[in-house]
Scaffold this motif. Structure first.
Motif, PDB file in Angstrom:
ATOM      1  N   ILE A 167      25.251  12.020  86.582  1.00  0.00           N
ATOM      2  CA  ILE A 167      24.967  10.909  87.489  1.00  0.00           C
ATOM      3  C   ILE A 167      24.218   9.825  86.725  1.00  0.00           C
ATOM      4  O   ILE A 167      23.215  10.112  86.061  1.00  0.00           O
ATOM      5  CB  ILE A 167      24.120  11.373  88.699  1.00  0.00           C
ATOM      6  N   GLU A 168      24.690   8.599  86.841  1.00  0.00           N
ATOM      7  CA  GLU A 168      24.032   7.459  86.204  1.00  0.00           C
ATOM      8  C   GLU A 168      23.572   6.500  87.294  1.00  0.00           C
ATOM      9  O   GLU A 168      24.376   6.060  88.116  1.00  0.00           O
ATOM     10  CB  GLU A 168      25.003   6.761  85.253  1.00  0.00           C
ATOM     11  N   VAL A 169      22.283   6.183  87.294  1.00  0.00           N
ATOM     12  CA  VAL A 169      21.712   5.267  88.282  1.00  0.00           C
ATOM     13  C   VAL A 169      21.347   3.972  87.573  1.00  0.00           C
ATOM     14  O   VAL A 169      20.570   3.983  86.622  1.00  0.00           O
ATOM     15  CB  VAL A 169      20.474   5.876  88.965  1.00  0.00           C
ATOM     16  N   VAL A 197      14.827   5.999  91.977  1.00  0.00           N
ATOM     17  CA  VAL A 197      15.924   6.732  92.625  1.00  0.00           C
ATOM     18  C   VAL A 197      16.186   8.054  91.901  1.00  0.00           C
ATOM     19  O   VAL A 197      16.371   9.106  92.536  1.00  0.00           O
ATOM     20  CB  VAL A 197      17.190   5.860  92.663  1.00  0.00           C
ATOM     21  N   VAL A 198      16.180   8.019  90.580  1.00  0.00           N
ATOM     22  CA  VAL A 198      16.394   9.238  89.802  1.00  0.00           C
ATOM     23  C   VAL A 198      15.310  10.266  90.109  1.00  0.00           C
ATOM     24  O   VAL A 198      15.598  11.464  90.272  1.00  0.00           O
ATOM     25  CB  VAL A 198      16.427   8.901  88.287  1.00  0.00           C
ATOM     26  N   ARG A 199      14.064   9.828  90.189  1.00  0.00           N
ATOM     27  CA  ARG A 199      12.968  10.757  90.473  1.00  0.00           C
ATOM     28  C   ARG A 199      13.137  11.397  91.842  1.00  0.00           C
ATOM     29  O   ARG A 199      12.920  12.601  92.009  1.00  0.00           O
ATOM     30  CB  ARG A 199      11.639   9.997  90.383  1.00  0.00           C
ATOM     31  N   LEU A 200      13.548  10.613  92.847  1.00  0.00           N
ATOM     32  CA  LEU A 200      13.759  11.193  94.181  1.00  0.00           C
ATOM     33  C   LEU A 200      14.886  12.222  94.144  1.00  0.00           C
ATOM     34  O   LEU A 200      14.770  13.293  94.751  1.00  0.00           O
ATOM     35  CB  LEU A 200      14.071  10.100  95.189  1.00  0.00           C
ATOM     36  N   PHE A 201      15.977  11.913  93.430  1.00  0.00           N
ATOM     37  CA  PHE A 201      17.065  12.891  93.321  1.00  0.00           C
ATOM     38  C   PHE A 201      16.557  14.192  92.689  1.00  0.00           C
ATOM     39  O   PHE A 201      16.867  15.291  93.169  1.00  0.00           O
ATOM     40  CB  PHE A 201      18.205  12.320  92.481  1.00  0.00           C
ATOM     41  N   ALA A 202      15.815  14.071  91.611  1.00  0.00           N
ATOM     42  CA  ALA A 202      15.294  15.263  90.922  1.00  0.00           C
ATOM     43  C   ALA A 202      14.365  16.053  91.832  1.00  0.00           C
ATOM     44  O   ALA A 202      14.403  17.292  91.843  1.00  0.00           O
ATOM     45  CB  ALA A 202      14.574  14.853  89.638  1.00  0.00           C
ATOM     46  N   ASP A 203      13.551  15.358  92.606  1.00  0.00           N
ATOM     47  CA  ASP A 203      12.632  16.035  93.527  1.00  0.00           C
ATOM     48  C   ASP A 203      13.364  16.724  94.670  1.00  0.00           C
ATOM     49  O   ASP A 203      12.786  17.564  95.360  1.00  0.00           O
ATOM     50  CB  ASP A 203      11.615  15.037  94.099  1.00  0.00           C
ATOM     51  N   ASN A 204      14.625  16.357  94.872  1.00  0.00           N
ATOM     52  CA  ASN A 204      15.392  16.936  95.978  1.00  0.00           C
ATOM     53  C   ASN A 204      16.539  17.823  95.488  1.00  0.00           C
ATOM     54  O   ASN A 204      17.561  17.958  96.158  1.00  0.00           O
ATOM     55  CB  ASN A 204      15.927  15.828  96.889  1.00  0.00           C
ATOM     56  N   GLY A 205      16.353  18.405  94.304  1.00  0.00           N
ATOM     57  CA  GLY A 205      17.242  19.478  93.873  1.00  0.00           C
ATOM     58  C   GLY A 205      18.340  19.116  92.903  1.00  0.00           C
ATOM     59  O   GLY A 205      19.095  19.996  92.473  1.00  0.00           O
ATOM     60  N   GLU A 208      17.700  17.571  86.518  1.00  0.00           N
ATOM     61  CA  GLU A 208      17.327  16.406  85.723  1.00  0.00           C
ATOM     62  C   GLU A 208      18.286  16.179  84.564  1.00  0.00           C
ATOM     63  O   GLU A 208      18.497  15.033  84.142  1.00  0.00           O
ATOM     64  CB  GLU A 208      15.897  16.572  85.190  1.00  0.00           C
ATOM     65  N   GLN A 209      18.882  17.262  84.038  1.00  0.00           N
ATOM     66  CA  GLN A 209      19.813  17.120  82.913  1.00  0.00           C
ATOM     67  C   GLN A 209      21.042  16.301  83.284  1.00  0.00           C
ATOM     68  O   GLN A 209      21.722  15.757  82.405  1.00  0.00           O
ATOM     69  CB  GLN A 209      20.265  18.496  82.409  1.00  0.00           C
ATOM     70  N   ARG A 210      21.341  16.196  84.565  1.00  0.00           N
ATOM     71  CA  ARG A 210      22.516  15.441  85.011  1.00  0.00           C
ATOM     72  C   ARG A 210      22.207  13.971  85.252  1.00  0.00           C
ATOM     73  O   ARG A 210      23.117  13.179  85.484  1.00  0.00           O
ATOM     74  CB  ARG A 210      23.056  16.050  86.311  1.00  0.00           C
ATOM     75  N   LEU A 211      20.943  13.588  85.206  1.00  0.00           N
ATOM     76  CA  LEU A 211      20.525  12.261  85.648  1.00  0.00           C
ATOM     77  C   LEU A 211      20.207  11.321  84.491  1.00  0.00           C
ATOM     78  O   LEU A 211      19.663  11.748  83.465  1.00  0.00           O
ATOM     79  CB  LEU A 211      19.288  12.389  86.544  1.00  0.00           C
ATOM     80  N   ALA A 212      20.531  10.048  84.682  1.00  0.00           N
ATOM     81  CA  ALA A 212      20.156   9.007  83.728  1.00  0.00           C
ATOM     82  C   ALA A 212      19.824   7.745  84.508  1.00  0.00           C
ATOM     83  O   ALA A 212      20.503   7.420  85.495  1.00  0.00           O
ATOM     84  CB  ALA A 212      21.286   8.733  82.735  1.00  0.00           C
ATOM     85  N   ALA A 213      18.783   7.043  84.093  1.00  0.00           N
ATOM     86  CA  ALA A 213      18.371   5.795  84.734  1.00  0.00           C
ATOM     87  C   ALA A 213      18.550   4.648  83.747  1.00  0.00           C
ATOM     88  O   ALA A 213      18.125   4.741  82.596  1.00  0.00           O
ATOM     89  CB  ALA A 213      16.911   5.884  85.187  1.00  0.00           C
ATOM     90  N   VAL A 214      19.172   3.562  84.221  1.00  0.00           N
ATOM     91  CA  VAL A 214      19.467   2.417  83.356  1.00  0.00           C
ATOM     92  C   VAL A 214      19.058   1.132  84.068  1.00  0.00           C
ATOM     93  O   VAL A 214      19.415   0.923  85.232  1.00  0.00           O
ATOM     94  CB  VAL A 214      20.967   2.341  83.011  1.00  0.00           C
ATOM     95  N   GLY A 215      18.304   0.279  83.376  1.00  0.00           N
ATOM     96  CA  GLY A 215      17.962  -1.038  83.912  1.00  0.00           C
ATOM     97  C   GLY A 215      18.887  -2.097  83.343  1.00  0.00           C
ATOM     98  O   GLY A 215      18.929  -2.296  82.127  1.00  0.00           O
ATOM     99  N   VAL A 239      24.718   3.967  92.063  1.00  0.00           N
ATOM    100  CA  VAL A 239      24.696   5.382  91.697  1.00  0.00           C
ATOM    101  C   VAL A 239      26.134   5.800  91.367  1.00  0.00           C
ATOM    102  O   VAL A 239      26.993   5.811  92.253  1.00  0.00           O
ATOM    103  CB  VAL A 239      24.144   6.244  92.843  1.00  0.00           C
ATOM    104  N   THR A 240      26.387   6.130  90.115  1.00  0.00           N
ATOM    105  CA  THR A 240      27.752   6.500  89.694  1.00  0.00           C
ATOM    106  C   THR A 240      27.811   7.979  89.375  1.00  0.00           C
ATOM    107  O   THR A 240      27.069   8.467  88.510  1.00  0.00           O
ATOM    108  CB  THR A 240      28.200   5.685  88.465  1.00  0.00           C
ATOM    109  N   ILE A 241      28.666   8.691  90.095  1.00  0.00           N
ATOM    110  CA  ILE A 241      28.926  10.109  89.810  1.00  0.00           C
ATOM    111  C   ILE A 241      30.102  10.131  88.839  1.00  0.00           C
ATOM    112  O   ILE A 241      31.240   9.786  89.185  1.00  0.00           O
ATOM    113  CB  ILE A 241      29.260  10.889  91.093  1.00  0.00           C
ATOM    114  N   LEU A 242      29.823  10.503  87.607  1.00  0.00           N
ATOM    115  CA  LEU A 242      30.793  10.352  86.530  1.00  0.00           C
ATOM    116  C   LEU A 242      31.868  11.434  86.571  1.00  0.00           C
ATOM    117  O   LEU A 242      31.564  12.617  86.736  1.00  0.00           O
ATOM    118  CB  LEU A 242      30.080  10.384  85.179  1.00  0.00           C
ATOM    119  N   SER A 243      33.090  11.010  86.397  1.00  0.00           N
ATOM    120  CA  SER A 243      34.213  11.939  86.342  1.00  0.00           C
ATOM    121  C   SER A 243      34.018  12.931  85.204  1.00  0.00           C
ATOM    122  O   SER A 243      33.454  12.611  84.162  1.00  0.00           O
ATOM    123  CB  SER A 243      35.514  11.156  86.139  1.00  0.00           C
ATOM    124  N   GLY A 244      34.540  14.138  85.398  1.00  0.00           N
ATOM    125  CA  GLY A 244      34.458  15.154  84.347  1.00  0.00           C
ATOM    126  C   GLY A 244      35.286  14.803  83.136  1.00  0.00           C
ATOM    127  O   GLY A 244      35.074  15.369  82.056  1.00  0.00           O
TER     128      GLY A 244
END
Length: 246
Positions: A167-169, A197-205, A208-215, A239-244
């Protein structure tokens, strides 16, 4: 007497000793050809066992033509390549189906905001993008979640936590400059919003290895910054859920 002894030695000399060397040479030559023949001949039975084992490892039952004859010295590599290509196509198909289902669920969970035009769920070549207007999540010029923003993102996290995709935010702003103690520029504002947004996702299960935050700052607008409506559209979190297969 000495002359007679020399005569006796000459009469007992073996003139056929070359046969021993010749026999050794023939034996070695025979062994060489046996080895070469053994190397050149493919054991069809063992080849089929190997093909079936590879098929099982990839989730199938052997190669499509595993029972076909194999010419000596020319192993048929086509069945294995077919297996690999088939498995890749199957994996890509399953990934598309998984993402299609996830997109439908996201549209359902976010339906009120989607209908109000404040959230867009789209399928792209990269995967699924959930584009959330910044006004849904933050006050202008701030990166702290407001109102129902936390509940909205928690609903999204509930769908993402058991999904395997990365997931890329991305945080985006308009071109209006910002300069205060917290955010010296739009770069910092967009990056901190994405990180929130990334921190909230991580706090809700969500792992973290799937997450990336970009400005992204104001560098990827989707509308004109020349009017208030366009600037409002450009202030967003994607929020982009990246294709496999990305």
């Amino acid at each position: 007497m000495a002359r007679r002894k020399r005569f006796d030695d000459d009469s007992h000399e073996n003139h056929e000793r070359w046969l021993i060397s010749y026999a050794d040479f023939i034996t070695l030559l025979f062994a060489f050809f046996v080895v070469m023949y053994a190397v050149s001949v493919v054991n069809v039975g063992k080849y089929k066992v190997l093909s079936d084992a590879l098929g099982d490892a990839f989730g199938g039952r052997g190669a499509p033509n595993a029972g076909a004859s194999v010419a000596p010295g020319k192993p048929d590599a086509l069945p294995l390549s077919n297996i690999i290509a088939h498995k890749r196509l199957e994996a890509a198909r399953r990934d598309r189906e998984r993402l299609d289902l996830l997109a439908r669920k996201l549209n359902s969970v976010l339906a009120p905001l989607v209908n109000a035009g404040r959230v867009r769920v789209t399928r792209t070549a990269r995967g699924i993008t959930v584009e959330i207007n910044a006004s849904v999540l933050f006050d202008e010029g701030d990166a702290a979640l407001v109102g129902n923003a936390r509940a909205t993102l928690q609903a999204v996290a509930g769908l993402l936590k058991d999904d395997p995709h990365a997931i890329e935010v991305e945080g985006h702003t308009d071109t209006t400059p910002i300069r205060n103690a917290a955010f010296p520029s739009n770069w910092e504002l967009s990056a901190v919003r994405a990180s929130t947004v990334v921190r909230l996702f991580a706090d809700n299960g969500v792992l973290e290895q799937r997450l990336a935050a970009v400005g992204r700052g104001a560098n990827q607008p989707i509308a004109s910054n020349g009017d208030p409506v366009g600037r409002a559209r450009n202030r967003r979190v994607a929020v982009t859920i990246l294709s496999g297969t990305e």
